[in-house]
Design an enzyme around this catalytic site. Sequence first.
Site, PDB file in Angstrom:
ATOM      1  N   SER A 168       0.795  -1.236   0.000  1.00  8.67           N
ATOM      2  CA  SER A 168       0.000   0.000   0.000  1.00  8.67           C
ATOM      3  C   SER A 168       0.822   1.278   0.000  1.00  8.67           C
ATOM      4  O   SER A 168       0.249   2.366  -0.079  1.00  8.67           O
ATOM      5  CB  SER A 168      -0.952   0.008   1.200  1.00  8.67           C
ATOM      6  OG  SER A 168      -2.077  -0.796   0.943  1.00  8.67           O
TER       7      SER A 168
ATOM      8  N   LYS B 229       0.144   3.832  -2.655  1.00 10.73           N
ATOM      9  CA  LYS B 229      -0.877   4.884  -2.545  1.00 10.73           C
ATOM     10  C   LYS B 229      -0.267   6.278  -2.456  1.00 10.73           C
ATOM     11  O   LYS B 229      -0.957   7.271  -2.718  1.00 10.73           O
ATOM     12  CB  LYS B 229      -1.769   4.623  -1.326  1.00 10.73           C
ATOM     13  CG  LYS B 229      -2.676   3.410  -1.463  1.00 10.73           C
ATOM     14  CD  LYS B 229      -3.591   3.263  -0.245  1.00 10.73           C
ATOM     15  CE  LYS B 229      -4.576   2.109  -0.397  1.00 10.73           C
ATOM     16  NZ  LYS B 229      -3.974   0.801  -0.195  1.00 10.73           N
TER      17      LYS B 229
ATOM     18  N   SER C 286      -5.624   3.546   4.602  1.00 17.42           N
ATOM     19  CA  SER C 286      -5.105   2.665   3.567  1.00 17.42           C
ATOM     20  C   SER C 286      -6.254   1.998   2.808  1.00 17.42           C
ATOM     21  O   SER C 286      -6.283   0.782   2.617  1.00 17.42           O
ATOM     22  CB  SER C 286      -4.176   1.595   4.157  1.00 17.42           C
ATOM     23  OG  SER C 286      -3.357   1.042   3.142  1.00 17.42           O
TER      24      SER C 286
END
Length: 470
Positions: free
Chosen positions: A114, A117, A304
């Site tokens: 993640s 991101k 997240s």
Amino acid sequence: MGRGFRVLTSGLLAVVFAALAVPAGFNLAQAIEWPEPEPVVSTPAAQLPPIEVDPPPAGPSGTAPLPDPAALTPALDKALAFDGAGSFSGTVSDAISGEVLYNKGGAHPVIPASNLKTLTAVAALESLGADRRLSTTVKRGSNPGVLYLVGGGDALLGAGESRPGAVWGEAGLATLAAQAAGKLAASDYTGELTVVVDDSLYSGPAISAAWDPGDVKNGEIAPVYPLALYAGREQADGGGDLAADAAGLAGAAFRDALAQAVAGKDFTVAAAVGRDAAPAEGTVLAEVQSAPVADQVAYMMQNSDNYVAEVLARNTAVAVGKPGSFGGGTEAVREAAERLGIPMEGMVLADASGLSMKNRVSPAQLAAAVTLIATAQDADLRAGIGSLPVAGLTGTLSGRYVEANSGGAGLVRAKTGTLNSVTSLSGYVASADGRLLVFAFVANGLSGSIDAARTAADRAATVLAGCGCR
């Protein structure tokens, strides 16, 4: 800078023992002035559990001394060592000069989880703009009894009334329905109304071929649509599963709100909800607007949230004239990163959330994205400064740095990432001397060692927070 609670101790024992030596009959109350106890801090202030969030740095200092790589490297190598399968790559750089202070395979592309991101965040802020709001509208075509609920890319709709200042529910479907009902009441039409969902803003499959079907089955992600309640979830409190048809669920919620809004008037609302593109020449009856993109980015980063990440990427694609598809989204993110000066060698983007194991992004590329958020003079990018979770306090770091590595609590700001064989941590921290440092640590090849590797990443960030290293 509230760093923590103060441990109070008493300095009265010496006074008490001295009082025992006073002759009997002497008035102790007159002879002794009892001192007020003074607080004694038994732990360094920077290592006390924080009780509030320190503000983000106003900007990097160019005068504070830099850590010496010769001292920093062995400290970080030791911190990143852990028992079990897998290993870290990573980088640390000075935010103001870009000088690399630590490099352990930092230019080598790895699976970022993640942490990807951060790229989606800077792309959305750069392409959409921090203050941009996305509209969800009700349109009416040549058939006055058909109302089209048109999705404009807001995945954070609420079913109730609009809640100004909120992220979830800034735009409420009950408010949208009430607006539409008011316009209908002023028209000549009476009779049955039919709600039709228009989710045509996005194109292509709603599920990415880059995702493991097991992740979809386990609820890590769901089909992606340009309108959704509660970040694609079924319940307003953030609980429940991701919806298999978020657009259909939003359509049903709007239909129910409309039925309530027209109750007692000369209308009925059909139970069935249709699906079709609204006519281009249709009239807009009602409109609600989302939270600003900067707030949506902050929600994505703090939680997240995979669903919001994929929606932001598709909205970014539409904003720059690309198809609102998975391919359009990853192309838009990649091209924005290149425009912003992030090194591109070896970067492979299979999705925008980091869920796919096919993604390849180097720690240096992640650090470059964080540097943009932390130091950019551009107002849109700078709006992302508060989006990163704060160690021990907010978002996905709220449960970390509480016991182990508490020296980084309240100081480290970073994006987390976890897959079955990956853990990652990218962010920034002010050193003990006040120098703003950007870091990215990514461990791949983990097997039964996620917890140990995560603790090691936190330990390394804590070293940065407390190390002058000169």
